[in-house]
Design a protein around this motif. Structure first.
Motif, PDB file in Angstrom:
ATOM      1  N   ALA A   1       0.879  -1.303   0.022  1.00 43.81           N
ATOM      2  CA  ALA A   1       0.011   0.126   0.074  1.00 43.81           C
ATOM      3  C   ALA A   1       0.888   1.101   0.041  1.00 43.81           C
ATOM      4  CB  ALA A   1      -0.952   0.133   1.319  1.00 43.81           C
ATOM      5  N   LEU A   2       0.481   2.535  -0.435  1.00 44.30           N
ATOM      6  CA  LEU A   2       0.993   3.777  -0.214  1.00 44.30           C
ATOM      7  C   LEU A   2       1.338   3.932   1.191  1.00 44.30           C
ATOM      8  CD1 LEU A   2      -1.203   5.632  -2.823  1.00 44.30           C
ATOM      9  CD2 LEU A   2       1.398   5.228  -3.028  1.00 44.30           C
ATOM     10  N   ILE A   3       2.253   4.667   1.439  1.00 43.64           N
ATOM     11  CA  ILE A   3       2.618   4.783   2.929  1.00 43.64           C
ATOM     12  C   ILE A   3       1.576   5.634   3.700  1.00 43.64           C
ATOM     13  CG2 ILE A   3       4.004   6.896   2.498  1.00 43.64           C
ATOM     14  CD1 ILE A   3       5.154   4.165   4.802  1.00 43.64           C
ATOM     15  N   PHE A   4       0.805   6.341   2.821  1.00 40.99           N
ATOM     16  CA  PHE A   4      -0.293   7.376   3.419  1.00 40.99           C
ATOM     17  C   PHE A   4      -1.414   6.496   3.799  1.00 40.99           C
ATOM     18  CE2 PHE A   4       2.004   9.455  -0.250  1.00 40.99           C
ATOM     19  CZ  PHE A   4       2.889  10.433   0.387  1.00 40.99           C
ATOM     20  N   GLU A   5      -1.468   5.414   3.293  1.00 44.57           N
ATOM     21  CA  GLU A   5      -2.646   4.558   3.586  1.00 44.57           C
ATOM     22  C   GLU A   5      -2.411   3.736   4.773  1.00 44.57           C
ATOM     23  OE1 GLU A   5      -4.001   4.024  -0.890  1.00 44.57           O
ATOM     24  OE2 GLU A   5      -2.689   2.494  -0.034  1.00 44.57           O
TER      25      GLU A   5
ATOM     26  N   SER B   1      -0.670   5.016   7.435  1.00 44.42           N
ATOM     27  CA  SER B   1      -0.113   6.068   8.426  1.00 44.42           C
ATOM     28  C   SER B   1      -1.159   5.744   9.616  1.00 44.42           C
ATOM     29  CB  SER B   1      -0.187   7.396   7.957  1.00 44.42           C
ATOM     30  OG  SER B   1      -0.161   8.118   8.977  1.00 44.42           O
TER      31      SER B   1
ATOM     32  N   PRO C   1       2.565  11.362   6.668  1.00 44.91           N
ATOM     33  CA  PRO C   1       2.156  10.395   7.192  1.00 44.91           C
ATOM     34  C   PRO C   1       3.222  10.005   8.582  1.00 44.91           C
ATOM     35  CG  PRO C   1       3.362   9.898   5.186  1.00 44.91           C
ATOM     36  CD  PRO C   1       3.148  11.551   5.372  1.00 44.91           C
ATOM     37  N   GLU C   2       2.768   9.056   9.166  1.00 43.35           N
ATOM     38  CA  GLU C   2       3.213   8.675  10.517  1.00 43.35           C
ATOM     39  C   GLU C   2       3.601   6.924  10.705  1.00 43.35           C
ATOM     40  OE1 GLU C   2       1.731  11.253  14.195  1.00 43.35           O
ATOM     41  OE2 GLU C   2       0.202  11.007  12.462  1.00 43.35           O
TER      42      GLU C   2
ATOM     43  N   TRP D   1      -1.086  11.531  -3.971  1.00 37.38           N
ATOM     44  CA  TRP D   1      -2.354  10.674  -3.178  1.00 37.38           C
ATOM     45  C   TRP D   1      -3.151  11.740  -2.343  1.00 37.38           C
ATOM     46  CZ3 TRP D   1      -2.970  11.061   2.270  1.00 37.38           C
ATOM     47  CH2 TRP D   1      -3.917  10.008   2.789  1.00 37.38           C
TER      48      TRP D   1
END
Lengths: 507, 140, 445
Positions: free
Chosen positions: A17-21, A23, A60-61, A500
C-alpha cells in the motif's frame, strides 16, 4: 494465477500500500536528543501570524521498521543490473563496482561543505583535478568542466560554449543553425532550442550513418556547429566524422560530440583527434556510477584548449602546494548550484583509477572495456540476425539495433516483444528509439556480461521470435509474470492522479 | 462522403487537403482547419491539442500547434497563410473530439485567409485519397 | 580485469560466431590514422587496497573541522541510519528510469509518494519527480513561466536577496531575457515590499526566495497579496525545506511555481552535490511542467499501478519543442529525501524545525550581548547574519584555526557584504557547541 511460457518464480509480488494509507497517528520513525535550550515557537519570531504552520505538513506517520519493510518491498518491484543483464540501449547499464560506493561513503567526503575555506576542501579539489586530467587524456581535449549534473546538462554547457565562442568572434548574429542527425537523442534538439539555435536535421543514409555530401550541402556560413553522437544512436561509428569536422571548421563552426556512447571508444580513438571541438561525457554511463532509478548522473564537458575560457566557473587549478578554484574570464556562467555532483565524481574517479594501464602488459584496461562491449554487441547481432530484422547489418559498435519488421506479419510489435522479455526475467531493451527505424529495439549489453549471460538473453529473444510465429496471443498479452501488466496510460492522462489525496480532501 | 477504398478513411469531397494531413473548409474567406481522419487514426488516442492564440499570424506551412497522442507529438502546419480568428476552445478539455469527429466537432482553428491564390496549392479530395491509399499500401 | 567476465576462450568463440578473426576487425570502421596508440600515457590501474590508500591520502590533504556552522544553501542535518541503508539497495541504486512500468513499480511508487509529500510540504497541487538541484529548478521555473507568458515583454522582478549562485544560474538559463530583469531593492535584509507594490503592475514574473541569502524570512503572506493585484506569475525558491516544518508553504499565499533545494532531506553535503530539486506548480500549468511525472492508473487486471505520464512534454518525444532538455530526476537523492521525510513524519518535521528555531534564537541572544556585533532584527529560521568589525573572511580564518567554521562569509560573493557572516544552526548543534562559538567569536574580536 495462470502461468505461461517459462517458469519464472513470481518475485516482485507483495502488494504494498501507499505509505499514506498505512499511517497511524503517533507512530515515530526518528529520535532526537531533548532540546537543551529554551523552546521558542515560530509565532514568537515576529512573522505574520498567517505564515505560521502547526500541522507538520500532514506528513504520514510510520515507525522505522515499517519504513524498512515498505521500501525493501518496493525495491523488489524493480529490475536492476545487480539482478540481471539490463540491455537498455544508449544507457550503458554496466556493473557499478562496490568499491566506488565504499570510497564515496568514507573519509568524510560527504561532510565537505561547499563554503568551507579552501584549505578545508583540498580533498575535493584534488579529486576534481584528477578527474579533469584523466578525462583530458581519454578525450584528447584540453580542458574539462565537471559542473554539469547530467548528460543533457553537459550538452547545455557545450552548446552555450558554442554560442559564447561565436559571440566572442562577433559572428553570433549570422551563426544561427546547428546541424543534428535525425537519429539523435531528443536531448540534442531540446538543448539547441534552449540555447536559441535553429535545428537543421541531417538524414541517415542506407548504411545508418550520415552521408558526407548531405552534410556538406547543409553546411554554410550560418552553421554554428554540428551536434553528433558517435558512435551514433544506431550503434555505428560515423566514419566520415573527420572530414565533416574539417569542412565545418572552414566555416568556423564547432563540432560537438554527444558522448553518450563513449563506452565504445575508450582507448580506441581520441575524439580530439577526430576533429571534435567539444563533447560531454556521462560519468554515470561510461564511468560506472549507479543510475539510481533515473539519476543522479554527472556530466563532464571536455573542450578544445582555446574554449576553456568559456566553461562554467570555477575549474580546479593546482600550484605546487595546493589546489584552487580557477575563475574563467569569459565564462558562460554558472549552470548548477555548487561544484557539480561531487558524490558521483568520487565514484567515477575510483573507476577511472581502476581501469588504468595494466601493471604487467602496460596496455590500458579501459581499451579492453570498449573491446568487450563491442564484442558483446556484435555477438548478439550474430546470434539474433536470423530471428529479427537488423536494419543495418554490419559490424556495430557497443550496441545493436533490431526492428520488429519480421514480427509485423503476426500483428506483433516491438512493444509486445519488450513486454514478453519481462516474462523471461529481463528488463526490456530501449524501444522505439532511434526514431529513424520503425519499431526500433536498441540493445546495449555492455562489457559487464559474460558469454553465458548473453547466451541466455539471446535464447530468450530467439524463443520469443518463435512464440511470435507459433503463439502470437501469448506475446501480445505479455507480460504474464509481472506484478502489474500494461498499466492503462490513457486512463492516467484522462483522469490524472499525480499525488495521493486523503479521503476528506477528495470529498 | 468519399472513402478510401482500401483503408476506409473518410475524405469529404468539399474540403482541401495538405500532404501533412490537414484539411481546410473554405467559408466566406475563412478557412476552418483540422486534421484528417487518416491522421487521427495514425496518431491513436489524442490527449492534447496545443492551440495558437486568436490574432496569431501564420505563413503557409508554418507550425501553428501540436497534437499529442499518448506517445507521439505531431506538429500542425498551416494549410494557408492567414490570421487566426477563432480557436476551438472545446479541445483543451476534450481532445478526443479530434478522434471522434475530425471534420466537424474536432476542427482546430479558423483562419482568415491571407492569400487566396495559395488554395491552388492544396489537394482536392480525390488527390488526397490517392495519397493515403499509397501510404496505407506502403505500410502494409 | 575483475569487471570483465569474458575468458580468452569466450572471446575466440564469440569472434567465431560473429565471423571475424580478431577484435581488431570489429573496429575496422574507424580509420587507422584516427586510432589511439598502443601505449597511452595514463596512470597504472589500481587494486582495491591501493584505491583505499589513495583516497585516504586525498582525504588527509585537509583536516576536518570539529564543528561547522556553514549553511548558505547546503545544510547538515541528522540523517536516519535507514536512509543510506535503503538507498544503497541494488534494486534502487542499479535500476534506471522507470520507462517500463511492469518492472519498475518500486521506483514509480516511490516517486508518487515523493510527489505527494512535495505537494504537502509546499501546499501546491502538482510536483514533478524532482530536478537536479534547487538552483537549476529555479532556472527551469523561470523558463517555464516565460513560456506561459510567451507574448509579453514585461519585467522580470527578482529579489536582490537571492542567493548569488542561484542568481548566476538564473542568469545563465535566462540569458536571452536579461534585458527584462529588474532587481528588487531590499529594506534591511529582506524585500522592500513598498517598492514591490509600486513595480508589480508592470511585471510578468516575480521571483523571491525565503528564507533568503541572509537567512531572513520574507513576508510571503504580504507578497502574495501584492502579487494578486497583477497578472504576474510568482515563482518562489527555498534553500531549506525544513522551513516548511514551522511555516506555511508558498502555495498557501498563491505562488504559481515553487522550487526548492531538497538536500536537507536525506542527503549529505558532498560539496553541494548531488542533491535534488523540488519543483511544484499549480495544476493549470501541467502541460508546461519540465521533468518526469508519475501518475496512478489501473493495469489490465484492474489493479492499481503507477506509470510515467504526460511524457509528450519531454525531450525524448517533443524534441526541439520540449518543456526542457532534462532527462534526469535525481532519483536516488530524492529517494533519500523521501525516506528521511517519512522517518520524521508530521511530528518529526515540526520538532526539527522547532529545535532549529530555538537553538538559532539562543545563539542570537548570546551573540547580541557581544559588543561590536550587529544583528539584524528580521525574523529568521535556522540561519542569520551578523556584522562585525572584522570581515567575514577574517572571522572564518581565526575560528578555523580553533577547528570551528563559524559560518559562511558573504564577502565571498560581494565586496559590500564583506563584514557579513552567515551562521547556520540546526538540530545537530548542542548547547555546548553554541556556547563555544559564542566564546570564540568574542575572543577573536
Amino acid at each position: 494465477m495462470k502461468r505461461f511460457g517459462p517458469t519464472v518464480k513470481p518475485i516482485l509480488s507483495h502488494e504494498e500500500a501507499l505509505i499514506f494509507e498505512k499511517s497511524k497517528p503517533g507512530r515515530l520513525g526518528y529520535s532526537l536528543p531533548p532540546l537543551d535550550v529554551p523552546e521558542v515557537q515560530p509565532q514568537d519570531l515576529g512573522v505574520a501570524s498567517e505564515q505560521v504552520r502547526t500541522d507538520g505538513a500532514l506528513f504520514p506517520e510510520a515507525s522505522e521498521n515499517e519504513l524498512v519493510r515498505h521500501f525493501t518491498r518496493l525495491s523488489q518491484k524493480n529490475c536492476a543490473i545487480d539482478l540481471e543483464l539490463y540491455p537498455l540501449g544508449s544507457c550503458t547499464m554496466k556493473y557499478n563496482p562496490k568499491i566506488n560506493e565504499e570510497l564515496a561513503s568514507s573519509f568524510g567526503f560527504g561532510d565537505l561543505h561547499p563554503f568551507w575555506p579552501l584549505n578545508r576542501l583540498q580533498p575535493a579539489l584534488a579529486i576534481q583535478y584528477q578527474i579533469q586530467e584523466l578525462l583530458k587524456i581519454l578525450t584528447g581535449l584540453g580542458a574539462v568542466s565537471l559542473q554539469p549534473s547530467a548528460g543533457a546538462h553537459g550538452e547545455y554547457v557545450g552548446i552555450k560554449v558554442m554560442r559564447a565562442y561565436h559571440r566572442s568572434k562577433g559572428q553570433d548574429e549570422k551563426k544561427t543553425k546547428v546541424l543534428i542527425p535525425e537519429s539523435a537523442h531528443g536531448t540534442n534538439p531540446a538543448t539547441c532550442s534552449m540555447v536559441g539555435y535553429e535545428i537543421v536535421s541531417i538524414p541517415t543514409n542506407e548504411k545508418g550513418i550520415v552521408e558526407l555530401q548531405d552534410v556538406f550541402d547543409l553546411i554554410d556560413d550560418s552553421t554554428a556547429g554540428i551536434m553528433m553522437t558517435n558512435p551514433n544512436t544506431l550503434g555505428l561509428f560515423e566514419t566520415q566524422l573527420p572530414q565533416i569536422a574539417k569542412r565545418l571548421h572552414e566555416v568556423d563552426g564547432l563540432f560537438y560530440m554527444d558522448g553518450a556512447n563513449f563506452n565504445a571508444l575508450l582507448g580506441i580513438s581520441f575524439p580530439g583527434d577526430l576533429g571534435v571541438d567539444l563533447m560531454h561525457i556521462n560519468l554515470h554511463k561510461t564511468f560506472s556510477t549507479p543510475h539510481g532509478g533515473g539519476g543522479p548522473g554527472a556530466g563532464a564537458v571536455a573542450v578544445r584548449q582555446d574554449l576553456e575560457k568559456f566553461l562554467p566557473s570555477p575549474l580546479v587549478g593546482k600550484t605546487d602546494s595546493e589546489y584552487f578554484w580557477k575563475e574563467n574570464e569569459a565564462s558562460i556562467g554558472r549552470v548548477g548550484g555548487y561544484f557539480g555532483n561531487f558524490s558521483i565524481q568520487v565514484r567515477a574517479l575510483a573507476y577511472l583509477l581502476s581501469i588504468g594501464n595494466d601493471p604487467k602488459t602496460k596496455s590500458p584496461i579501459f581499451r579492453r572495456i570498449s573491446e568487450a562491449a563491442v564484442l558483446n554487441a556484435n555477438y548478439i547481432r550474430a546470434r539474433l540476425k536470423d530471428y529479427y530484422r537488423i536494419p543495418f547489418d554490419t559490424i556495430c559498435m557497443h550496441e545493436v539495433l533490431l526492428s520488429d519488421e519480421l514480427q509485423k506479419s503476426q500483428k506483433l510489435s516491438t512493444q509486445d516483444i519488450a513486454k514478453r522479455l519481462m516474462d523471461y526475467g529481463y528488463h526490456p531493451m530501449t524501444v522505439y528509439f532511434p526514431l529513424v527505424v520503425s519499431g526500433a529495439m536498441l540493445i546495449e549489453p555492455t562489457e559487464s556480461e559474460s558469454k553465458e549471460s548473453i547466451d541466455r538473453f539471446c535464447e530468450a529473444m530467439i524463443s520469443i521470435a518463435r512464440e511470435c510465429q507459433e503463439n502470437p496471443k501469448l506475446v501480445s498479452t505479455a507480460p504474464h509474470s509481472c506484478f502489474r501488466t500494461r498499466p492503462d496510460e490513457l486512463l492516467a492522462q484522462k483522469k490524472p492522479k499525480l499525488r495521493w489525496l486523503s479521503e476528506e480532501s477528495l470529498h | 462522403m468519399a472513402e478510401s477504398a482500401e483503408s476506409g478513411f473518410k475524405v469529404p469531397q468539399d474540403l482541401f487537403y495538405t500532404k501533412n494531413h490537414e484539411w481546410a473548409r473554405i467559408e466566406d474567406g475563412i478557412a476552418v482547419v483540422g486534421i484528417t481522419d487518416y491522421a487521427q487514426s495514425q496518431l491513436g488516442d489524442i490527449t492534447y491539442v496545443e492551440l495558437p492564440e486568436e490574432g496569431d499570424d501564420f505563413k503557409k506551412d508554418a507550425v501553428f500547434g501540436t497534437v499529442d497522442s499518448l506517445k507521439t507529438v505531431a506538429e500542425l502546419y498551416a494549410p494557408l497563410s492567414g490570421s487566426v480568428v477563432e480557436i476551438n476552445s472545446e479541445l483543451p478539455n476534450n481532445a478526443e473530439r479530434v478522434n471522434e469527429d475530425p471534420y466537424q466537432e474536432g476542427w482546430i482553428i479558423k483562419l482568415e485567409i491571407g492569400n487566396e491564390s495559395e488554395l491552388e496549392e492544396l489537394m482536392p479530395a480525390d488527390q488526397y485519397l490517392k495519397l493515403i491509399s499509397k501510404l496505407s499500401k506502403k505500410k502494409a | 580485469m575483475k569487471y570483465i567476465p569474458q575468458s580468452e576462450q569466450d572471446r575466440s568463440d564469440m569472434l567465431e560466431t560473429i565471423g571475424v578473426d580478431s577484435i581488431e576487425d570489429l573496429f575496422s570502421a574507424i580509420p587507422k590514422n584516427y586510432r589511439c596508440p598502443e601505449q597511452i600515457d595514463y596512470p597504472q590501474a589500481q587494486s582495491e587496497s591501493e584505491l583505499r590508500d589513495q583516497f585516504k591520502g586525498l582525504s588527509d590533504l585537509s583536516e576536518s573541522p570539529q564543528l561547522s556552522f556553514a549553511g548558505c544553501g547546503i545544510y547538515q542535518h541528522e540523517i536516519p541510519s535507514i536512509v543510506p541503508f535503503l538507498t544503497q539497495r541494488s534494486e534502487f541504486a542499479t535500476s534506471y528510469t522507470p520507462y517500463q512500468p511492469e518492472v519498475s513499480q518500486g521506483s514509480l511508487q516511490c516517486i508518487f509518494e515523493f510527489q505527494t509529500l512535495a505537494c504537502q510540504l509546499t501546499e501546491m497541487e502538482l510536483s514533478n519527480a524532482s530536478l537536479y538541484d534547487g538552483a537549476t529548478a529555479l532556472g527551469e521555473a523561470a523558463l517555464m513561466a516565460l513560456r506561459i507568458k510567451k507574448k509579453s515583454k514585461a519585467k522580470i522582478l527578482v529579489s536582490s536577496a537571492l542567493h548569488p549562485f542561484y542568481r548566476e544560474v538564473l542568469e545563465t538559463y535566462c540569458e536571452a531575457f536579461l534585458d527584462r530583469f529588474e532587481w528588487l531593492p531590499l529594506d534591511g535584509n529582506s524585500l522592500d515590499l513598498a517598492a514591490l507594490e509600486k513595480k508589480i503592475e508592470s511585471a510578468d514574473l516575480l521571483i523571491t526566495q525565503s528564507p533568503n541569502v541572509f537567512g531572513s524570512i520574507e513576508n510571503e503572506a504580504r507578497i502574495g497579496e501584492i502579487k494578486k493585484t497583477s497578472d504576474a506569475l510568482w515563482i518562489t525558491s527555498c534553500m531549506e525545506p525544513f522551513f516548511w516544518g514551522a511555516f506555511r508553504g508558498p502555495g498557501a499565499f498563491g505562488a504559481d511555481i515553487v522550487t526548492a533545494e531538497g538536500q536537507s532531506f536525506g542527503n549529505k553535503a558532498f560539496l553541494g552535490g548531488s542533491s535534488f530539486g523540488i519543483f511544484c506548480c499549480k495544476n493549470e500549468f501541467l502541460r508546461n511542467l519540465p521533468g518526469r511525472l508519475v501518475g496512478e492508473t489501473l493495469d489490465q487486471n484492474g489493479d492499481r499501478a503507477f506509470t510515467l505520464t504526460f511524457a509528450t512534454r519531454e525531450q525524448f518525444i517533443r524534441r526541439g519543442r520540449a518543456t526542457s532538455n532534462i532527462c534526469t530526476n535525481n532519483n536516488l537523492n530524492m529517494l533519500a529525501g523521501l525516506i528521511h521525510m517519512l522517518c520524521l513524519g508530521r511530528q518529526g518535521l515540526r520538532e526539527v524545525a522547532l529545535q532549529s528555531i530555538s537553538k538559532t534564537q539562543y545563539l542570537r541572544r548570546s551573540l547580541s550581548k557581544i559588543s561590536g556585533l550587529k544583528l539584524t532584527k528580521d525574523p529568521v529560521f535556522n540561519e542569520f547574519c551578523i556584522e562585525s568589525p572584522l570581515t567575514g573572511d577574517e572571522l572564518v580564518e581565526r575560528l578555523s584555526q580553533e577547528g570551528v567554521i563559524p559560518g559562511v562569509s558573504l564577502g565571498r560573493f560581494k565586496e559590500e557584504w564583506k563584514h557579513k557572516l552567515l551562521i547556520h544552526v540546526s538540530e545537530r548543534h548542542r548547547l555546548e557547541h553554541l556556547d563555544r562559538l559564542c566564546t570564540l567569536i568574542q575572543k577573536s574580536l
